[in-house]
Every structure is written in C-alpha cells, then in structure tokens.
Scaffold this motif. Structure first.
Motif, PDB file in Angstrom:
ATOM      1  N   ARG A   1     -36.795 -24.368  24.412  1.00 55.76           N
ATOM      2  CA  ARG A   1     -37.326 -24.130  23.069  1.00 55.76           C
ATOM      3  C   ARG A   1     -38.796 -23.738  23.048  1.00 55.76           C
ATOM      4  O   ARG A   1     -39.249 -23.129  22.101  1.00 55.76           O
ATOM      5  CB  ARG A   1     -37.080 -25.348  22.175  1.00 55.76           C
ATOM      6  N   GLU A   2     -39.549 -24.064  24.126  1.00 59.60           N
ATOM      7  CA  GLU A   2     -40.965 -23.681  24.123  1.00 59.60           C
ATOM      8  C   GLU A   2     -41.169 -22.326  24.781  1.00 59.60           C
ATOM      9  O   GLU A   2     -42.285 -21.832  24.832  1.00 59.60           O
ATOM     10  CB  GLU A   2     -41.827 -24.694  24.908  1.00 59.60           C
ATOM     11  N   SER A   3     -40.140 -21.740  25.323  1.00 62.61           N
ATOM     12  CA  SER A   3     -40.328 -20.598  26.219  1.00 62.61           C
ATOM     13  C   SER A   3     -40.591 -19.302  25.473  1.00 62.61           C
ATOM     14  O   SER A   3     -40.227 -19.130  24.310  1.00 62.61           O
ATOM     15  CB  SER A   3     -39.083 -20.437  27.092  1.00 62.61           C
ATOM     16  N   LEU A   4     -41.218 -18.405  26.207  1.00 62.30           N
ATOM     17  CA  LEU A   4     -41.445 -17.041  25.721  1.00 62.30           C
ATOM     18  C   LEU A   4     -40.983 -16.109  26.834  1.00 62.30           C
ATOM     19  O   LEU A   4     -41.459 -16.193  27.961  1.00 62.30           O
ATOM     20  CB  LEU A   4     -42.925 -16.837  25.420  1.00 62.30           C
ATOM     21  N   THR A   5     -40.037 -15.250  26.539  1.00 59.17           N
ATOM     22  CA  THR A   5     -39.447 -14.402  27.570  1.00 59.17           C
ATOM     23  C   THR A   5     -39.391 -12.963  27.080  1.00 59.17           C
ATOM     24  O   THR A   5     -38.828 -12.698  26.014  1.00 59.17           O
ATOM     25  CB  THR A   5     -38.020 -14.880  27.909  1.00 59.17           C
ATOM     26  N   THR A   6     -39.959 -12.054  27.854  1.00 54.57           N
ATOM     27  CA  THR A   6     -39.864 -10.636  27.510  1.00 54.57           C
ATOM     28  C   THR A   6     -39.544  -9.839  28.765  1.00 54.57           C
ATOM     29  O   THR A   6     -39.904 -10.230  29.868  1.00 54.57           O
ATOM     30  CB  THR A   6     -41.185 -10.107  26.912  1.00 54.57           C
ATOM     31  N   GLY A   7     -38.868  -8.736  28.587  1.00 54.33           N
ATOM     32  CA  GLY A   7     -38.559  -7.866  29.722  1.00 54.33           C
ATOM     33  C   GLY A   7     -37.078  -7.624  29.873  1.00 54.33           C
ATOM     34  O   GLY A   7     -36.380  -7.390  28.890  1.00 54.33           O
ATOM     35  N   GLN A   8     -36.615  -7.696  31.123  1.00 53.60           N
ATOM     36  CA  GLN A   8     -35.202  -7.437  31.413  1.00 53.60           C
ATOM     37  C   GLN A   8     -34.610  -8.639  32.124  1.00 53.60           C
ATOM     38  O   GLN A   8     -35.283  -9.285  32.926  1.00 53.60           O
ATOM     39  CB  GLN A   8     -35.067  -6.216  32.317  1.00 53.60           C
ATOM     40  N   LEU A   9     -33.357  -8.879  31.830  1.00 50.57           N
ATOM     41  CA  LEU A   9     -32.705 -10.048  32.421  1.00 50.57           C
ATOM     42  C   LEU A   9     -31.255  -9.741  32.721  1.00 50.57           C
ATOM     43  O   LEU A   9     -30.540  -9.165  31.899  1.00 50.57           O
ATOM     44  CB  LEU A   9     -32.774 -11.223  31.433  1.00 50.57           C
ATOM     45  N   SER A  10     -30.807 -10.131  33.914  1.00 48.85           N
ATOM     46  CA  SER A  10     -29.361 -10.120  34.164  1.00 48.85           C
ATOM     47  C   SER A  10     -28.980 -11.460  34.757  1.00 48.85           C
ATOM     48  O   SER A  10     -29.763 -12.073  35.494  1.00 48.85           O
ATOM     49  CB  SER A  10     -28.960  -8.967  35.087  1.00 48.85           C
ATOM     50  N   GLY A  11     -27.811 -11.929  34.400  1.00 48.88           N
ATOM     51  CA  GLY A  11     -27.369 -13.232  34.876  1.00 48.88           C
ATOM     52  C   GLY A  11     -25.890 -13.433  34.621  1.00 48.88           C
ATOM     53  O   GLY A  11     -25.206 -12.546  34.108  1.00 48.88           O
ATOM     54  N   ARG A  12     -25.401 -14.619  34.985  1.00 47.49           N
ATOM     55  CA  ARG A  12     -23.972 -14.932  34.785  1.00 47.49           C
ATOM     56  C   ARG A  12     -23.735 -15.633  33.460  1.00 47.49           C
ATOM     57  O   ARG A  12     -22.672 -15.495  32.860  1.00 47.49           O
ATOM     58  CB  ARG A  12     -23.478 -15.851  35.904  1.00 47.49           C
ATOM     59  N   SER A  13     -24.682 -16.445  33.044  1.00 49.05           N
ATOM     60  CA  SER A  13     -24.569 -17.102  31.741  1.00 49.05           C
ATOM     61  C   SER A  13     -25.992 -17.282  31.209  1.00 49.05           C
ATOM     62  O   SER A  13     -26.950 -17.273  31.977  1.00 49.05           O
ATOM     63  CB  SER A  13     -23.851 -18.450  31.850  1.00 49.05           C
TER      64      SER A  13
ATOM     65  N   ALA B   1     -36.968 -21.079  20.997  1.00 47.04           N
ATOM     66  CA  ALA B   1     -37.417 -20.152  22.040  1.00 47.04           C
ATOM     67  C   ALA B   1     -37.692 -18.786  21.432  1.00 47.04           C
ATOM     68  O   ALA B   1     -37.070 -18.406  20.443  1.00 47.04           O
ATOM     69  CB  ALA B   1     -36.353 -20.033  23.120  1.00 47.04           C
ATOM     70  N   THR B   2     -38.620 -18.089  22.032  1.00 46.56           N
ATOM     71  CA  THR B   2     -38.896 -16.723  21.599  1.00 46.56           C
ATOM     72  C   THR B   2     -38.510 -15.780  22.731  1.00 46.56           C
ATOM     73  O   THR B   2     -39.013 -15.909  23.844  1.00 46.56           O
ATOM     74  CB  THR B   2     -40.379 -16.561  21.235  1.00 46.56           C
ATOM     75  N   THR B   3     -37.614 -14.875  22.417  1.00 43.73           N
ATOM     76  CA  THR B   3     -37.049 -14.019  23.455  1.00 43.73           C
ATOM     77  C   THR B   3     -36.907 -12.609  22.931  1.00 43.73           C
ATOM     78  O   THR B   3     -36.403 -12.402  21.829  1.00 43.73           O
ATOM     79  CB  THR B   3     -35.638 -14.539  23.855  1.00 43.73           C
ATOM     80  N   HIS B   4     -37.371 -11.672  23.700  1.00 40.91           N
ATOM     81  CA  HIS B   4     -37.103 -10.262  23.392  1.00 40.91           C
ATOM     82  C   HIS B   4     -36.831  -9.556  24.707  1.00 40.91           C
ATOM     83  O   HIS B   4     -37.748  -9.222  25.448  1.00 40.91           O
ATOM     84  CB  HIS B   4     -38.279  -9.624  22.664  1.00 40.91           C
TER      85      HIS B   4
END
Ligand SMILES: [Zn+2]
Lengths: 169, 182
Positions: free
Chosen positions: A108-120, A127-130
């Motif tokens: 919930r505190e995280s900030l994530t930007t860019g590209q992501l690949s994963g299984r789940s 959380a802030t995600t773009h």
C-alpha cells in the motif's frame, strides 16, 4: 488388547521443508518447488543451474539486479533500473523494468512505474502504480536474446541504469 | 442508505448483446457482450463470458475473456483462466496465478481521475501525464496532502464525477463523500 507402539508418532515422516519456494525456470518455463532454504538447484527439466539470493533493499539503488530469489524493496527504499528475479515485493519506490518469474506484490505504500512482467500480481489498496504489464502463467522461455533474462542466473549485477521513464519537468 | 438486499442481474451463456448496458445492481454475465457496460455494484464475468469495449464497475471479478478498457472504482480480481487485454484503472488489483493480463495498469488515489480524463475527454496522453505527475509529487512531498499541491498539468475533477455518475444511476446515494451531480 495389547497396545501397539505408535510408530508413526515416534518416527514421523521424514523431515519436510518448512517453506517451499515456487520456481519457474527462465530457460524452459518448467514450474517446480524447492525448499525455501535451498541456495541453488538444477531445473528438473533442462538441468539449468538456478541460484537464489534473497535480498532486501533499504536504501537507494540505481542499477540492475538479477537473481532467481526474492527481491524486496523496503520502505522508503528506491530502485531505478532493471530487475530480474523470482519474486518481487515493493514497499518502496521502483522505476524501471521488472521481469519476475513468480509473484509480484505491490504494497500500500509503494510507488511503481515502468514495465512489469510476472506470473501473478497483487496491488494493495493505497499503492500507486502506473505500469505496462504482462501477467501470464508461463513466462516466455529464454531464447538466445539476453535482453531481459537473468545473465548469469543468480548473480547480482549492477550496471548504470538507463532511465526508462523521462522525469517530468 | 437502505439496507434492502441488492438484486442481481444474470445474463446467461446464450445471451449476445451489443450496445450500451447500465445495471443498477450486481450482475453476472456468462455470454457475449460488445459495447459499453456499466454496473453499479459487482460484476462477475464467468468463464464463458466474452466482453469487448468498455467496462465501468464498482468491483470486477473476471474468469472469462475480456478485451476492453476497465474502470473499477473499488477492485478488480482476475481468477485462474481469466484473460484481460486493455487499460485498467482501479484502486486494488489481484491477478492470481493462471490468469492473463496484458496492457496498462493505473492504480492509486488519482486513478479515477486519470480514467475520467482518458475516457471522458479522449486525452489519454494527458491523463497519463496527470497520473505520473501526481505520483512524482506524491513521492517527493509525501507529507503534504494531494489537494494542496499545485499540479503542473491541467486536471478536471468534475470529469471524475462524470464517470462515477454514469456508473451509478442518480437514484443511488453517493458513497465516500464523492459528490455526483444530480
Ligand atoms: Zn528448465
């Protein structure tokens, strides 16, 4: 009626690993489980050597990280660069490209930007995600291209990071 | 708010609908839908469901195939076997192992605003910029509230309400203090 010794209670089944790590081989895509304590294994399908270095980042890192272990960004850490790992938990700030061969958790505190690949993928409320994301059961098997796969597997590589997202004026 | 139990609309596996559909309750769709779908509560898309277009819901639980842009104010869950291709705006997301997602994910306090601008005004680039700039300022000045920060990018908060208003019919009482123009 004579009591029979309870052999099973005296000698329970052989020691079971307390925690299992779910592994997906980046070479062939084979999914299997190993003990959480295992440092390295060979893929049962293609015999590729896999090493697990779990690491927790508590400061700022600008560079690339590659391991089949669990990478956790603690709050308020920050990572800019490319990440290849077995599992990823972000409680800090991540900007870049992440290829994860297992579960991704953005707290919930995280900030994530860019590209992501994963299984789940789990993104908690707050959380802030773009991101541009690709989540699928079977990650692409590694080909001759070395662009995103861990090379060498299990090693931590630190190279100057390329800024993947332009800073805003 | 009334405590009356919500009804649930069920569209069976044989249904094929195209166009615009608004439902003021929870819904389960098992068939095919093409167009704009608005559900004020929870929308469940079963394994046999195939949806394309735009989905605006409170909560989405997906087990079927969707090629659409999704705005879910509360949460999105992709179950094993689910497939979603498109843009996704929500505040909580869970994609379990076995599900497939491909596209863009916007999650956070400004996600509804970004969605509003992306859908309401067709200015997707600007919406992304708004989202990103708000995130950047958020991380660098975490102690300040969002409202007190001057945003370098023009935003339109009324369009958030427009999206929410379209999702919820006027008869519904606004939740969470978000005002809906009547
Ligand atoms: Zn293998």
């Amino acid at each position: 009626m004579p009591l029979r010794p309870a052999i099973n209670t005296i000698h329970p089944r052989g020691p079971q690993p307390a925690h299992l790590r779910r592994v997906s081989c980046p070479q062939c895509g084979k999914s299997f489980e190993v003990s959480q304590r295992a440092v390295s294994v060979r893929c049962p399908a293609c015999t590729s050597p896999l090493e697990f270095n779990d690491l927790v980042l508590r400061t700022r890192l600008e560079g690339d990280v590659s391991t089949m272990g669990h990478v956790a960004l603690a709050s308020p850490s920050e990572m800019l660069g490319r990440l290849v790992c077995g599992q990823f938990t972000n409680a800090g700030r991540f900007e870049g490209r992440a290829v994860v061969y297992g579960q991704v958790v953005l707290t919930r505190e995280s900030l994530t930007t860019g590209q992501l690949s994963g299984r789940s993928l789990r993104i908690e409320h707050g959380a802030t995600t773009h991101i541009q994301a690709e989540i699928r059961p079977h990650p692409p098997a590694r080909t001759s291209s070395k662009s995103s796969a861990p090379t060498p597997i299990g090693r931590l590589i630190q190279r100057p990071a390329r800024r993947l997202i332009r800073p805003l004026a | 708010m009334s405590d009356a139990p919500k009804s649930k609309t069920v569209l069976g596996p044989d249904c094929r609908i195209s166009g615009e559909l608004s439902l003021d309750n929870d819904a389960i769709i098992m068939g095919q839908f093409k167009g704009t779908l608005r559900v004020s509560g929870t929308l469940e898309l079963s394994e046999s469901a195939e949806v394309s277009g735009t989905i605006i819901v409170g909560t989405l639980r997906l087990a079927g195939n969707v090629e659409a842009d999704v705005v879910a104010e509360d949460a999105v869950e992709l179950l094993p076997g689910a497939q979603l291709i498109g843009q996704l705006f929500t505040s909580r997301l869970n994609i379990v192992e076995g599900a497939t997602f491909q596209g863009e994910i916007c999650v956070g306090p400004k996600a509804m605003q970004a969605a509003s601008e992306a859908f309401g005004q067709g200015e997707h680039q600007e919406a992304e910029q708004t989202m990103l700039s708000s995130m950047m300022s958020q991380s660098s000045e975490t102690e300040e509230t969002h409202h007190e920060q001057p945003s370098p990018v023009r935003t339109n908060t009324s369009s958030v309400n427009a999206v929410l208003a379209r999702r919820r019919p006027k008869v519904l009482t606004p939740r969470n203090g978000i005002g809906i123009p009547s």
